[in-house]
Design a protein around this motif. Structure first.
Motif, PDB file in Angstrom:
ATOM      1  N   LEU A  11       0.829  -1.208   0.000  1.00 24.72           N
ATOM      2  CA  LEU A  11       0.000   0.000   0.000  1.00 24.72           C
ATOM      3  C   LEU A  11       0.863   1.258   0.000  1.00 24.72           C
ATOM      4  CD1 LEU A  11      -2.763  -0.983   2.586  1.00 24.72           C
ATOM      5  CD2 LEU A  11      -3.168  -0.432   0.181  1.00 24.72           C
ATOM      6  N   GLN A  12       1.925   1.231   0.783  1.00 31.20           N
ATOM      7  CA  GLN A  12       2.788   2.405   0.899  1.00 31.20           C
ATOM      8  C   GLN A  12       3.720   2.566  -0.296  1.00 31.20           C
ATOM      9  OE1 GLN A  12       4.706   2.133   4.746  1.00 31.20           O
ATOM     10  NE2 GLN A  12       2.779   2.333   5.856  1.00 31.20           N
ATOM     11  N   ASN A  13       3.753   1.550  -1.149  1.00 31.17           N
ATOM     12  CA  ASN A  13       4.646   1.581  -2.305  1.00 31.17           C
ATOM     13  C   ASN A  13       3.896   1.784  -3.626  1.00 31.17           C
ATOM     14  OD1 ASN A  13       7.348   1.454  -3.250  1.00 31.17           O
ATOM     15  ND2 ASN A  13       6.995  -0.645  -3.968  1.00 31.17           N
ATOM     16  N   LEU A  14       2.630   2.159  -3.551  1.00 32.58           N
ATOM     17  CA  LEU A  14       1.874   2.431  -4.772  1.00 32.58           C
ATOM     18  C   LEU A  14       2.428   3.694  -5.441  1.00 32.58           C
ATOM     19  CD1 LEU A  14      -1.748   1.716  -3.496  1.00 32.58           C
ATOM     20  CD2 LEU A  14      -0.348   0.246  -4.971  1.00 32.58           C
ATOM     21  N   ASP A  15       2.325   3.748  -6.766  1.00 33.71           N
ATOM     22  CA  ASP A  15       2.946   4.858  -7.491  1.00 33.71           C
ATOM     23  C   ASP A  15       2.017   6.040  -7.736  1.00 33.71           C
ATOM     24  OD1 ASP A  15       1.399   3.382  -9.180  1.00 33.71           O
ATOM     25  OD2 ASP A  15       2.821   3.334 -10.843  1.00 33.71           O
ATOM     26  N   HIS A  16       0.761   5.923  -7.318  1.00 33.01           N
ATOM     27  CA  HIS A  16      -0.189   7.036  -7.421  1.00 33.01           C
ATOM     28  C   HIS A  16      -1.046   7.070  -6.150  1.00 33.01           C
ATOM     29  CE1 HIS A  16       0.679   8.046 -11.609  1.00 33.01           C
ATOM     30  NE2 HIS A  16       0.627   6.754 -11.885  1.00 33.01           N
ATOM     31  N   HIS A  17      -1.802   8.153  -6.011  1.00 36.97           N
ATOM     32  CA  HIS A  17      -2.776   8.242  -4.933  1.00 36.97           C
ATOM     33  C   HIS A  17      -4.147   7.837  -5.472  1.00 36.97           C
ATOM     34  CE1 HIS A  17       0.477  10.679  -3.242  1.00 36.97           C
ATOM     35  NE2 HIS A  17      -0.061  10.410  -2.062  1.00 36.97           N
ATOM     36  N   TYR A  18      -4.909   7.148  -4.637  1.00 37.34           N
ATOM     37  CA  TYR A  18      -6.192   6.607  -5.075  1.00 37.34           C
ATOM     38  C   TYR A  18      -7.293   6.930  -4.075  1.00 37.34           C
ATOM     39  CZ  TYR A  18      -3.387   3.879  -8.327  1.00 37.34           C
ATOM     40  OH  TYR A  18      -2.517   3.506  -9.316  1.00 37.34           O
ATOM     41  N   ILE A  19      -8.514   6.967  -4.603  1.00 40.09           N
ATOM     42  CA  ILE A  19      -9.714   7.032  -3.768  1.00 40.09           C
ATOM     43  C   ILE A  19     -10.406   5.685  -3.864  1.00 40.09           C
ATOM     44  CG2 ILE A  19     -11.954   8.135  -3.396  1.00 40.09           C
ATOM     45  CD1 ILE A  19     -10.787  10.598  -4.913  1.00 40.09           C
ATOM     46  N   TRP A  20     -10.748   5.131  -2.709  1.00 37.62           N
ATOM     47  CA  TRP A  20     -11.641   3.970  -2.682  1.00 37.62           C
ATOM     48  C   TRP A  20     -13.018   4.497  -2.330  1.00 37.62           C
ATOM     49  CZ3 TRP A  20      -8.517  -0.105   0.626  1.00 37.62           C
ATOM     50  CH2 TRP A  20      -7.467  -0.617  -0.162  1.00 37.62           C
ATOM     51  N   LEU A  21     -13.876   4.610  -3.341  1.00 40.00           N
ATOM     52  CA  LEU A  21     -15.247   5.065  -3.141  1.00 40.00           C
ATOM     53  C   LEU A  21     -16.125   3.826  -2.956  1.00 40.00           C
ATOM     54  CD1 LEU A  21     -17.470   7.226  -3.113  1.00 40.00           C
ATOM     55  CD2 LEU A  21     -17.519   7.081  -5.623  1.00 40.00           C
ATOM     56  N   VAL A  22     -16.720   3.702  -1.777  1.00 42.40           N
ATOM     57  CA  VAL A  22     -17.467   2.492  -1.443  1.00 42.40           C
ATOM     58  C   VAL A  22     -18.962   2.799  -1.362  1.00 42.40           C
ATOM     59  CG1 VAL A  22     -17.679   0.553   0.153  1.00 42.40           C
ATOM     60  CG2 VAL A  22     -15.495   1.761  -0.062  1.00 42.40           C
ATOM     61  N   SER A  68      -1.930   3.016   4.690  1.00 39.75           N
ATOM     62  CA  SER A  68      -1.306   3.406   3.411  1.00 39.75           C
ATOM     63  C   SER A  68      -0.552   4.731   3.501  1.00 39.75           C
ATOM     64  CB  SER A  68      -2.381   3.520   2.330  1.00 39.75           C
ATOM     65  OG  SER A  68      -3.131   4.720   2.473  1.00 39.75           O
ATOM     66  N   HIS A  69      -0.660   5.421   4.633  1.00 38.01           N
ATOM     67  CA  HIS A  69      -0.038   6.747   4.787  1.00 38.01           C
ATOM     68  C   HIS A  69      -0.532   7.722   3.722  1.00 38.01           C
ATOM     69  CE1 HIS A  69       3.598   5.260   7.385  1.00 38.01           C
ATOM     70  NE2 HIS A  69       2.429   5.095   7.969  1.00 38.01           N
ATOM     71  N   LYS A  70      -1.864   7.776   3.574  1.00 40.06           N
ATOM     72  CA  LYS A  70      -2.561   8.721   2.684  1.00 40.06           C
ATOM     73  C   LYS A  70      -2.430   8.393   1.204  1.00 40.06           C
ATOM     74  CE  LYS A  70      -2.482  12.500   6.028  1.00 40.06           C
ATOM     75  NZ  LYS A  70      -2.167  13.923   6.271  1.00 40.06           N
ATOM     76  N   THR A  71      -1.906   7.226   0.870  1.00 36.27           N
ATOM     77  CA  THR A  71      -1.925   6.791  -0.528  1.00 36.27           C
ATOM     78  C   THR A  71      -3.353   6.452  -0.949  1.00 36.27           C
ATOM     79  OG1 THR A  71       0.302   5.889  -0.322  1.00 36.27           O
ATOM     80  CG2 THR A  71      -0.985   5.124  -2.182  1.00 36.27           C
ATOM     81  N   ILE A  72      -4.134   5.950   0.014  1.00 36.05           N
ATOM     82  CA  ILE A  72      -5.533   5.618  -0.216  1.00 36.05           C
ATOM     83  C   ILE A  72      -6.413   6.539   0.604  1.00 36.05           C
ATOM     84  CG2 ILE A  72      -7.318   3.829  -0.036  1.00 36.05           C
ATOM     85  CD1 ILE A  72      -5.173   3.044  -2.009  1.00 36.05           C
ATOM     86  N   ASP A  73      -7.416   7.138  -0.054  1.00 29.98           N
ATOM     87  CA  ASP A  73      -8.416   7.965   0.620  1.00 29.98           C
ATOM     88  C   ASP A  73      -9.743   7.210   0.558  1.00 29.98           C
ATOM     89  OD1 ASP A  73      -9.998   9.932   1.697  1.00 29.98           O
ATOM     90  OD2 ASP A  73      -9.898  11.270  -0.041  1.00 29.98           O
TER      91      ASP A  73
END
Length: 205
Positions: free
Chosen positions: A68-79, A102-107
């Motif tokens: 999760l912390q190594n993803l190359d972009h920031h993402y939104i998980w809209l549920v 994720s340290h803010k990689t995932i919102d």
């Protein structure tokens, strides 16, 4: 599609806001959603207990945290969710812990299904409005990259096999499903979602 997603995001809630909304409605004897009934309120009450427990007990694996912390972009998980949904109660606390790790990689954002018919209609499961549904959005580009849900593969197979044998869903299979989630400890949700994120990262999706 972009405008439909944007509308859902504008009206969405943080995890904490969603929890408060469900709790406040429950204190008035209500549930989220267009339909109101004693059974839906009862399920919402059970889900409150489940979510409180899971928030204390669910652990995200070190491997998933690293990815999760190594993803190359920031993402939104809209549920897409509702307070009465048993699967959502089992899954949302896991998603929240993943997003936090994720340290803010995932919102993580949560939108109510019944307030977002246009969006839900794009993510039907076998023609039905099954939830929760996770829509993965690339934050920078504002585009949907993938979706997941309404439940992990093992849980989906459990339900499908039961329907095939008995012709429908009853209280027994609902109890069996909750036991499945209890025994799984959130591992399947973590692994399936991180696989999706890895596939996006390496352009396999």
């Amino acid at each position: 599609m972009k405008s439909i997603v944007a509308k859902a995001l504008f009206n969405s809630h943080s995890y904490a806001e969603y929890r408060k909304l469900v709790t406040d409605l429950l204190s008035e004897g209500k549930s989220t959603g267009a339909e109101q009934s004693e059974s839906l309120t009862h399920y919402t009450s059970l889900n409150e207990v489940r979510m409180n427990r899971l928030e204390k007990t669910i652990t995200i694996t070190e491997d998933v945290i690293a990815k999760l912390q190594n993803l190359d972009h920031h993402y939104i998980w809209l549920v897409l969710s509702e307070g009465w949904c048993g699967d959502a109660a089992q899954i949302l606390p896991i998603l929240n812990k993943m997003a936090t790790a994720s340290h803010k990689t995932i919102d993580l954002r949560i939108a109510l299904r019944d307030e977002n018919d246009d969006l839900m209609s794009h993510y039907l499961t076998n023609g039905g409005r099954a939830i929760p549904k996770v829509i993965v959005i690339c934050k920078e580009a504002g585009i949907v990259r993938a979706d997941w849900g309404p439940r992990p593969k093992g849980a989906a197979e459990l339900i499908a096999n039961y329907k095939k044998e008995f012709g429908g869903i009853d209280e027994k299979i609902k109890t069996d499903l909750q036991l499945w989630y209890l025994q799984d400890k959130g591992i399947s949700v973590q692994n399936e979602l991180i696989d999706i994120m890895e596939n996006i990262k390496y352009n396999r999706l």
